[in-house]
Design a protein around this motif. Structure first.
Motif, short mmCIF file in Angstrom:
data_model
loop_
_atom_site.label_atom_id
_atom_site.label_comp_id
_atom_site.label_asym_id
_atom_site.label_seq_id
_atom_site.Cartn_x
_atom_site.Cartn_y
_atom_site.Cartn_z
N ARG A 28 0.85 -1.20 0.00
CA ARG A 28 0.00 0.00 0.00
C ARG A 28 0.88 1.24 0.00
N GLN A 29 0.25 2.37 -0.31
CA GLN A 29 0.98 3.63 -0.29
C GLN A 29 0.11 4.70 0.32
N TRP A 30 0.72 5.59 1.10
CA TRP A 30 0.04 6.75 1.66
C TRP A 30 1.06 7.87 1.81
N ASN A 31 0.76 9.04 1.30
CA ASN A 31 1.55 10.25 1.50
C ASN A 31 3.03 10.07 1.13
N GLY A 32 3.30 9.37 0.04
CA GLY A 32 4.67 9.19 -0.41
C GLY A 32 5.43 8.08 0.27
N ILE A 33 4.77 7.32 1.14
CA ILE A 33 5.40 6.23 1.89
C ILE A 33 4.78 4.91 1.44
N HIS A 34 5.60 3.89 1.23
CA HIS A 34 5.13 2.55 0.87
C HIS A 34 5.07 1.71 2.15
N TYR A 35 4.02 0.89 2.28
CA TYR A 35 3.81 0.09 3.48
C TYR A 35 3.60 -1.38 3.14
N LYS A 36 4.09 -2.25 4.01
CA LYS A 36 3.68 -3.65 3.98
C LYS A 36 2.24 -3.69 4.47
N THR A 37 1.59 -4.83 4.42
CA THR A 37 0.20 -4.91 4.86
C THR A 37 0.07 -4.53 6.33
N GLY A 38 0.93 -5.02 7.21
CA GLY A 38 0.88 -4.62 8.61
C GLY A 38 -0.36 -5.11 9.34
N LEU A 39 -0.41 -4.79 10.62
CA LEU A 39 -1.51 -5.19 11.50
C LEU A 39 -2.25 -3.96 12.01
N SER A 40 -3.59 -4.02 11.98
CA SER A 40 -4.40 -2.90 12.43
C SER A 40 -5.83 -3.38 12.66
N ALA A 41 -6.70 -2.46 12.97
CA ALA A 41 -8.12 -2.79 13.12
C ALA A 41 -8.70 -3.31 11.82
N LYS A 42 -8.06 -2.99 10.70
CA LYS A 42 -8.57 -3.38 9.39
C LYS A 42 -8.44 -4.87 9.11
N ASN A 43 -7.55 -5.56 9.83
CA ASN A 43 -7.39 -6.98 9.52
C ASN A 43 -7.27 -7.91 10.72
N VAL A 44 -7.06 -7.40 11.92
CA VAL A 44 -6.98 -8.29 13.08
C VAL A 44 -7.85 -7.86 14.25
N GLY A 45 -8.62 -6.81 14.08
CA GLY A 45 -9.50 -6.38 15.16
C GLY A 45 -8.80 -5.64 16.27
N ALA A 46 -7.59 -5.14 16.05
CA ALA A 46 -6.89 -4.36 17.07
C ALA A 46 -7.73 -3.15 17.46
N LYS A 47 -7.67 -2.78 18.72
CA LYS A 47 -8.47 -1.65 19.21
C LYS A 47 -7.63 -0.42 19.56
N LYS A 48 -6.35 -0.58 19.89
CA LYS A 48 -5.54 0.55 20.35
C LYS A 48 -4.17 0.65 19.72
N LEU A 49 -3.86 -0.20 18.72
CA LEU A 49 -2.51 -0.24 18.20
C LEU A 49 -2.51 -0.68 16.74
N SER A 50 -1.60 -0.10 15.96
CA SER A 50 -1.32 -0.61 14.62
C SER A 50 0.20 -0.65 14.46
N MET A 51 0.67 -1.53 13.57
CA MET A 51 2.11 -1.69 13.38
C MET A 51 2.37 -2.02 11.92
N ASN A 52 3.46 -1.45 11.40
CA ASN A 52 3.74 -1.63 10.00
C ASN A 52 5.22 -1.45 9.74
N VAL A 53 5.64 -1.76 8.51
CA VAL A 53 6.97 -1.43 8.03
C VAL A 53 6.78 -0.45 6.88
N ALA A 54 7.41 0.72 7.03
CA ALA A 54 7.27 1.79 6.05
C ALA A 54 8.57 1.98 5.29
N THR A 55 8.45 2.30 4.00
CA THR A 55 9.60 2.59 3.16
C THR A 55 9.39 3.93 2.48
#
Length: 145
Positions: A28-55
Motif C-alpha cells: 500500500r501507499q500513503w503520503n509518499g510512503i510505501h507500506y507492507k500490509t501490517g496489522l491494524s483494526a482493518k485486519n486483526v480487530g486491534a483496538k488501540k494499536l497498529s504496526m507496520n513497516v514503512a519505506t
C-alpha cells in the motif's frame, strides 16, 4: 460490494487470539510512503494499536502532517531520514539506522529521505488501530511569523 478491508485480511493467518502475517513486499501507499500490509483494526480487530513497516523511496518525502490524538514510535532499519517539525516546521532532527523515534500527538512534521539512491525503511507503531484515518495535512506556512 466487497468488504473494503478484505485484501488486508487475505495474508492474515491464525485466530483464537494470535494472528500472523508472514513477510511479503510493500502492498500500500500513503503520503509518499510505501507500506507492507501490517496489522491494524482493518485486519486483526486491534483496538488501540497498529504496526507496520514503512519505506520512503530514494529522495522521497512524506508531506507535512499531524497525528491527531495518537502516539507514533519508529525504529529505523535502513537509511537516513530527516524530520522537520514543530510550528512552521522550523526544528530539524536527522536519524539513521538503529535510531528509535517518538512523535507526540499533535506535532506537525515532514519527513525526508536524505539519500537519492537508498530507501529509508522503518518499523512504525501507532497507538491508533485505524492507521491513517486520524492524520491531517499541515501547511508549513500556517505558523510562520
Amino acid at each position: 460490494m466487497a468488504d473494503a478491508h478484505e485484501d488486508l485480511r487475505k495474508p492474515v493467518e491464525g485466530g483464537d487470539g494470535i494472528f500472523v502475517i508472514r513477510g511479503g513486499g510493500n502492498r500500500r501507499q500513503w503520503n509518499g510512503i510505501h507500506y507492507k500490509t501490517g496489522l491494524s483494526a482493518k485486519n486483526v480487530g486491534a483496538k488501540k494499536l497498529s504496526m507496520n513497516v514503512a519505506t520512503i523511496p530514494p529522495g522521497g518525502v512524506a508531506s507535512a502532517h499531524i497525528h491527531v490524538d495518537f502516539d507514533v514510535m519508529l525504529y529505523i532499519l535502513h537509511g537516513r531520514v530527516r524530520h522537520e517539525y514543530g510550528p512552521g516546521l522550523k526544528q530539524v532532527v536527522d536519524n539513521e539506522a538503529g535510531d528509535f523515534i517518538y512523535i507526540e500527538p499533535g506535532i506537525p512534521h515532514e519527513v525526508f529521505n536524505l539519500s537519492d539512491t537508498e530507501p529509508v525503511v522503518a518499523v512504525v507503531a501507532r497507538s491508533d488501530a485505524n492507521e491513517w484515518e486520524n492524520i491531517i495535512p499541515y501547511d508549513r506556512k500556517r505558523d510562520r511569523g
